[in-house]
Design a protein around this motif. Sequence first.
Motif, short mmCIF file in Angstrom:
data_model
loop_
_atom_site.label_atom_id
_atom_site.label_comp_id
_atom_site.label_asym_id
_atom_site.label_seq_id
_atom_site.Cartn_x
_atom_site.Cartn_y
_atom_site.Cartn_z
N ARG A 2 0.84 -1.22 0.00
CA ARG A 2 0.00 0.00 0.00
C ARG A 2 0.87 1.26 0.00
N ALA A 3 1.91 1.27 0.82
CA ALA A 3 2.82 2.42 0.87
C ALA A 3 3.55 2.58 -0.46
N PHE A 4 3.95 1.46 -1.05
CA PHE A 4 4.65 1.51 -2.34
C PHE A 4 3.72 2.06 -3.42
N ARG A 5 2.47 1.65 -3.42
CA ARG A 5 1.51 2.15 -4.42
C ARG A 5 1.30 3.66 -4.28
N LEU A 6 1.18 4.12 -3.06
CA LEU A 6 1.03 5.58 -2.82
C LEU A 6 2.27 6.33 -3.30
N TYR A 7 3.44 5.78 -3.00
CA TYR A 7 4.69 6.40 -3.42
C TYR A 7 4.77 6.44 -4.94
N LYS A 8 4.41 5.32 -5.60
CA LYS A 8 4.48 5.24 -7.06
C LYS A 8 3.51 6.20 -7.74
N SER A 9 2.45 6.58 -7.06
CA SER A 9 1.55 7.56 -7.67
C SER A 9 2.18 8.95 -7.67
N GLN A 10 3.17 9.16 -6.82
CA GLN A 10 3.83 10.46 -6.73
C GLN A 10 5.20 10.50 -7.41
N VAL A 11 5.87 9.34 -7.50
CA VAL A 11 7.21 9.26 -8.08
C VAL A 11 7.18 8.21 -9.19
N GLN A 12 7.37 8.65 -10.42
CA GLN A 12 7.36 7.75 -11.56
C GLN A 12 8.75 7.65 -12.16
N TYR A 13 9.06 6.47 -12.69
CA TYR A 13 10.38 6.17 -13.23
C TYR A 13 10.23 5.72 -14.68
N VAL A 14 10.98 6.35 -15.58
CA VAL A 14 11.00 5.96 -16.99
C VAL A 14 12.28 5.17 -17.21
N PHE A 15 12.12 3.90 -17.57
CA PHE A 15 13.27 3.03 -17.76
C PHE A 15 14.07 3.43 -18.99
N GLN A 16 15.37 3.10 -18.97
CA GLN A 16 16.27 3.44 -20.07
C GLN A 16 15.86 2.77 -21.37
N ASP A 17 15.44 1.52 -21.29
CA ASP A 17 15.10 0.75 -22.49
C ASP A 17 13.59 0.69 -22.65
N PRO A 18 13.02 1.54 -23.51
CA PRO A 18 11.56 1.56 -23.63
C PRO A 18 10.99 0.26 -24.21
N ARG A 20 3.19 7.22 -20.28
CA ARG A 20 2.72 6.29 -19.24
C ARG A 20 3.07 6.82 -17.85
N ALA A 21 4.28 7.34 -17.69
CA ALA A 21 4.69 7.90 -16.40
C ALA A 21 3.86 9.13 -16.06
N LEU A 22 3.60 9.97 -17.04
CA LEU A 22 2.82 11.19 -16.81
C LEU A 22 1.35 10.88 -16.50
N ALA A 23 0.87 9.71 -16.90
CA ALA A 23 -0.52 9.33 -16.66
C ALA A 23 -0.85 9.30 -15.17
N ALA A 24 0.14 9.03 -14.34
CA ALA A 24 -0.08 9.01 -12.89
C ALA A 24 -0.12 10.40 -12.28
N GLU A 25 0.19 11.43 -13.08
CA GLU A 25 0.29 12.81 -12.61
C GLU A 25 1.20 12.91 -11.40
N PRO A 26 2.46 12.46 -11.55
CA PRO A 26 3.40 12.42 -10.42
C PRO A 26 3.94 13.80 -10.06
N ASN A 27 4.46 13.89 -8.84
CA ASN A 27 5.18 15.09 -8.42
C ASN A 27 6.64 15.03 -8.86
N VAL A 28 7.16 13.81 -9.04
CA VAL A 28 8.56 13.61 -9.44
C VAL A 28 8.60 12.61 -10.59
N LEU A 29 9.35 12.96 -11.62
CA LEU A 29 9.55 12.09 -12.77
C LEU A 29 11.04 11.80 -12.89
N LEU A 30 11.42 10.54 -12.76
CA LEU A 30 12.82 10.13 -12.85
C LEU A 30 13.03 9.42 -14.19
#
Length: 189
Positions: free
Chosen positions: A95-111, A178-188
């Motif tokens: 549950r904590a990880f899901r909440l965190y993932k809604s705020q912090v999204q990660y775009v992998f190097q290899d799409p 896909r990362a922006l779809a979560a409307e994150p506060n941080v995009l990595l």
Amino acid sequence: MTQDAAITLTSAAAGNGPLALEAVGLTKDFRLGHGATLHAVRDVNISLYKSAVVALVGESGSGKSTVARMLAGQERPTAGVMRLDGEPVDVRTSRAFRLYKSQVQYVFQDPFGSLNPVHSVGYHLTRPIKLHQGRDVDVKKRVIELLEQVRLTPAAQFEPKYPHELSGGQRQRVSFARALAAEPNVLLA
């Protein structure tokens, strides 16, 4: 990043906006066989401010991806503290990880490796919209908006395509959408 001195990264926008994500003393060790330990990241401090861009630059093998994976919650730090909007981060429960993932999204190097080849672009964008934005969102409209936001136009032409039908740059744009779809506060990335 395997130097002994602490590495501190702060965006040039420090003070121009609120602090979004902060890491203090971030350290990652990997246990190797025969009792050996690889010190991948040592004592890194990072301050990421909203609406700011920070680039972490270094030679291959210096720990950049490991730092990004720790900030994204994909790797658990050996030591250090992370704070999101000033609150300590604890992603040990799902549950904590899901909440965190809604705020912090990660775009992998290899799409290509991060997109499932049996699903369309529309499917890849629909899932995070439903997961992070709730039921009150017009999903179809939001998919089109995201595709247009990352300049995959006309959006209706890209939505039914599969990853193998896209160029590498187009797949990377889908990953960002896909990362922006979560409307994150941080995009990595």
